[in-house]
Design an enzyme around this catalytic site. Structure first.
Site, PDB file in Angstrom:
ATOM      1  CG  HIS A 308      -2.056   0.964   1.085  1.00 38.61           C
ATOM      2  ND1 HIS A 308      -1.940   2.305   1.385  1.00 38.61           N
ATOM      3  CD2 HIS A 308      -3.317   0.773   0.630  1.00 38.61           C
ATOM      4  CE1 HIS A 308      -3.099   2.891   1.140  1.00 38.61           C
ATOM      5  NE2 HIS A 308      -3.948   1.991   0.672  1.00 38.61           N
ATOM      6  CG  ASP A 366      -9.213  -4.469  -2.300  1.00 40.34           C
ATOM      7  OD1 ASP A 366     -10.337  -4.518  -1.788  1.00 40.34           O
ATOM      8  OD2 ASP A 366      -8.821  -3.522  -2.994  1.00 40.34           O
TER       9      ASP A 366
HETATM   10  N1  ACO Z   1       4.070  -7.765  -4.944  1.00 42.41           N
HETATM   11  C1  ACO Z   1       5.407  -7.752  -5.162  1.00 42.41           C
HETATM   12  N2  ACO Z   1       6.173  -6.652  -5.044  1.00 42.41           N
HETATM   13  C2  ACO Z   1       5.574  -5.514  -4.691  1.00 42.41           C
HETATM   14  C3  ACO Z   1       4.186  -5.443  -4.446  1.00 42.41           C
HETATM   15  C4  ACO Z   1       3.416  -6.640  -4.573  1.00 42.41           C
HETATM   16  N3  ACO Z   1       2.098  -6.624  -4.342  1.00 42.41           N
HETATM   17  N4  ACO Z   1       3.840  -4.177  -4.114  1.00 42.41           N
HETATM   18  C5  ACO Z   1       4.982  -3.462  -4.145  1.00 42.41           C
HETATM   19  N5  ACO Z   1       6.029  -4.267  -4.492  1.00 42.41           N
HETATM   20  C6  ACO Z   1       7.426  -3.877  -4.569  1.00 42.41           C
HETATM   21  C7  ACO Z   1       7.730  -3.090  -5.839  1.00 42.41           C
HETATM   22  O1  ACO Z   1       8.146  -3.942  -6.889  1.00 42.41           O
HETATM   23  C8  ACO Z   1       8.834  -2.180  -5.363  1.00 42.41           C
HETATM   24  O2  ACO Z   1      10.016  -2.943  -5.292  1.00 42.41           O
HETATM   25  P1  ACO Z   1      11.471  -2.258  -5.606  1.00 42.41           P
HETATM   26  O3  ACO Z   1      11.640  -1.190  -4.569  1.00 42.41           O
HETATM   27  O4  ACO Z   1      12.435  -3.369  -5.518  1.00 42.41           O
HETATM   28  O5  ACO Z   1      11.342  -1.691  -7.001  1.00 42.41           O
HETATM   29  C9  ACO Z   1       8.439  -1.839  -3.919  1.00 42.41           C
HETATM   30  O6  ACO Z   1       7.680  -2.976  -3.487  1.00 42.41           O
HETATM   31  C10 ACO Z   1       7.613  -0.555  -3.798  1.00 42.41           C
HETATM   32  O7  ACO Z   1       6.477  -0.695  -4.651  1.00 42.41           O
HETATM   33  P2  ACO Z   1       5.821   0.517  -5.460  1.00 42.41           P
HETATM   34  O8  ACO Z   1       5.090  -0.031  -6.633  1.00 42.41           O
HETATM   35  O9  ACO Z   1       6.852   1.581  -5.720  1.00 42.41           O
HETATM   36  O10 ACO Z   1       4.825   1.086  -4.366  1.00 42.41           O
HETATM   37  P3  ACO Z   1       3.603   2.035  -4.637  1.00 42.41           P
HETATM   38  O11 ACO Z   1       3.341   2.755  -3.374  1.00 42.41           O
HETATM   39  O12 ACO Z   1       3.821   2.874  -5.864  1.00 42.41           O
HETATM   40  O13 ACO Z   1       2.396   1.033  -4.993  1.00 42.41           O
HETATM   41  C11 ACO Z   1       0.633  -0.522  -4.721  1.00 42.41           C
HETATM   42  C12 ACO Z   1       1.472   0.588  -4.072  1.00 42.41           C
HETATM   43  C13 ACO Z   1       0.107  -0.048  -6.079  1.00 42.41           C
HETATM   44  C14 ACO Z   1      -0.579  -0.807  -3.835  1.00 42.41           C
HETATM   45  C15 ACO Z   1       1.505  -1.790  -4.884  1.00 42.41           C
HETATM   46  O14 ACO Z   1       1.925  -2.252  -3.614  1.00 42.41           O
HETATM   47  C16 ACO Z   1       0.770  -2.910  -5.638  1.00 42.41           C
HETATM   48  O15 ACO Z   1       0.795  -2.936  -6.865  1.00 42.41           O
HETATM   49  N6  ACO Z   1       0.110  -3.853  -4.903  1.00 42.41           N
HETATM   50  C17 ACO Z   1      -0.666  -4.897  -5.526  1.00 42.41           C
HETATM   51  C18 ACO Z   1      -2.014  -4.358  -5.982  1.00 42.41           C
HETATM   52  C19 ACO Z   1      -2.953  -4.084  -4.841  1.00 42.41           C
HETATM   53  O16 ACO Z   1      -3.136  -4.889  -3.936  1.00 42.41           O
HETATM   54  N7  ACO Z   1      -3.597  -2.907  -4.895  1.00 42.41           N
HETATM   55  C20 ACO Z   1      -4.613  -2.506  -3.911  1.00 42.41           C
HETATM   56  C21 ACO Z   1      -4.132  -1.355  -3.097  1.00 42.41           C
HETATM   57  S1  ACO Z   1      -5.304  -0.958  -1.833  1.00 42.41           S
HETATM   58  C22 ACO Z   1      -6.511  -0.121  -2.649  1.00 42.41           C
HETATM   59  O17 ACO Z   1      -6.332   0.540  -3.609  1.00 42.41           O
HETATM   60  C23 ACO Z   1      -7.821  -0.230  -2.102  1.00 42.41           C
END
Ligand code: ACO
Length: 431
Positions: A308, A366
């Site tokens: 998140h 979620d």
């Molecule tokens: N699985 C694997 N790796 C992940 C995940 C995941 N679910 N989420 C983040 N990471 C990793 C990224 O690859 C990144 O790694 P790095 O630093 O080595 O490049 C690091 O963690 C940071 O991730 P970002 O994408 O930069 O974080 P951001 O804050 O931009 O994104 C998000 C947050 C979109 C929620 C992300 O965690 C994600 O895609 N999660 C899966 C989708 C999801 O569950 N979304 C629902 C969110 S809650 C809502 O909207 C109600």
């Protein structure tokens, strides 16, 4: 107390500006950078708005490090356990919990607006039978902007309030109709003797030949999920609604824009993606394989329902839903739910894995919500629609707040231009 300021000076040209620090009731200080361009000719750069406040808001407070979520000051844990969705809707819209009279009056108003125009029903026929319900929602909710000319003066607070009530009331009707269209059954009219969630279940599962008596366990679970999803301050879809509304656009069209943003799997689309992912993983023996995929930078697979932008220790909504999952599944005689067992194990393994620990990736709201929706008989492709029904309350609360904010201006971000510098047009024959 003297205003706190930070002086910023560009030593290369001596230009300087005073940036004042602003504070809300809680949360970090915020630097007002509005003089930066005027005094120094400099923009700021913050892709994804990781450290940028876009507005003042008194609706919802989140502390991501501490796992705190409050609506109008009330902790989400208390609202989830003691309130119901329409009471929370009133709280988000008007800022205070309603008295008994206010609550009854609000419920009556919402009931009054549950029907959609008969002509709107024909809009559904334009969609192919297998259209995704979220695609239908974007189109049909957007089309509401062509109705209700009697109350569309967005500069009139009363008109704004009526539009808000209409959206909250009609969203379940449109959502259930999207589902019925998808499965080829006739639409079911709302029943105004039922409460908000029970009425939605009725429109989903009754048919003209058979009535449907909503299960109180299902109604309670739905109230809880709707409360947890009702608002989350300046998330992607709410910011979309605010940005669309900042141009003084039609409110129904703004909410349609919010629905479009919510649909993405990085946002509300995650609940559908989680269930699809759990079904694909299928068995605890496959967990290691899928975790390896999630960690592999050459693989686009992410662990859906994990991570998140704001919560870096835990998502309080996920904690509540995980607990409620046990209760709901037991009471719905679905206590041997293999997907729930798989989700619990997946969470356990991921939370011991250095990759997820180092990046502070925890289950979000979620990760478990789809398991409950599934136990209630809601199909996977309706999960994000459920989210949209609940979040409509947050969207309209933010839209109303923005429209009455004297500092409100059209949203207009700047950019770092990386294209070609000026060059002369080349006639086609010379290219
Ligand atoms: N699985 C694997 N790796 C992940 C995940 C995941 N679910 N989420 C983040 N990471 C990793 C990224 O690859 C990144 O790694 P790095 O630093 O080595 O490049 C690091 O963690 C940071 O991730 P970002 O994408 O930069 O974080 P951001 O804050 O931009 O994104 C998000 C947050 C979109 C929620 C992300 O965690 C994600 O895609 N999660 C899966 C989708 C999801 O569950 N979304 C629902 C969110 S809650 C809502 O909207 C109600």
């Amino acid at each position: 107390m003297a205003e706190k300021t930070i002086t910023l000076t560009d030593n290369s040209n001596g230009k300087s500006t005073e940036l004042s620090l602003m504070g809300g009731t809680e949360g970090p200080e915020v630097m007002d950078i509005s003089s930066l361009y005027r005094d120094m000719g400099i923009f700021t750069y913050d892709p994804g708005f990781v450290a940028t406040a876009s507005c003042h808001s008194s609706i919802t407070y989140i502390d991501g490090d501490e796992g705190i979520l409050r609506y109008r000051g009330y902790p989400i844990e208390q609202l989830a356990r003691q309130s119901n969705f329409l009471e929370v809707a009133y709280l988000l819209l008007y800022g205070e919990l309603p008295t008994m009279n206010q609550c009854e009056e609000f419920q009556d108003i919402i009931r009054y607006h549950t029907m959609i125009k008969e002509t709107l029903k024909s809009f559904f026929d334009g969609f192919h039978y297998d259209a995704h319900p979220m695609g239908i929602m974007v189109g049909v909710v957007g089309s509401l902007s062509a109705f209700y000319h009697d109350s569309l003066d967005i500069h009139d607070p009363r008109h704004r309030e009526i539009s808000a009530h209409r959206m909250i009331a009609k969203m379940p009707t449109i959502a259930a109709a999207s589902f019925k269209h998808n499965i080829g059954e006739p639409f079911i009219y709302p029943r105004n003797d039922l409460d908000y969630c029970a009425n939605f279940l009725h429109m989903m599962f009754a048919t003209p030949c058979e009535d449907y008596e909503p299960d109180p366990v299902a109604v309670k679970a739905m109230n809880l999920l709707f409360i947890l999803h009702a608002d989350h301050e300046q998330n992607a879809s709410t910011s979309t609604v605010r940005l669309s509304g900042s141009s003084q656009a039609n409110p129904f069209a703004c909410i349609a824009a919010g629905i479009a943003s919510l649909w993405g799997p990085a946002h509300g689309g995650a609940n559908e993606a989680v269930l699809n992912m759990l079904q694909e993983i299928g068995d605890v023996s496959q967990i290691d394989k899928y975790l390896a995929k999630a960690k592999d930078k050459d693989d686009s697979f992410r662990l859906m329902g994990f991570g998140h932008r704001v919560y870096k220790n835990f998502d309080p909504r996920a904690t509540i839903i995980r607990e409620v999952c046990h209760e709901v599944l037991e009471n719905l005689a679905d206590n041997n739910n293999p997907l729930f067992e798989l989700a619990l194990r997946l969470e356990e393994v991921a939370l011991e894995d250095d990759y997820f620990v180092e990046r502070k990736l925890y289950p979000n709201v979620d990760f478990y919500s789809g398991i409950i929706y599934r136990a209630l008989g809601i199909p996977n492709n309706m999960f994000t629609v459920m989210f949209a029904i609940a979040r409509t309350v947050g969207w309209v609360a933010h839209w109303m707040e923005m429209m009455s904010d004297p500092q409100q201006r059209i949203g207009r971000p700047r950019q770092i231009y990386t294209g070609a510098s000026e060059r002369d047009y080349i006639p086609m024959a010379d290219r």
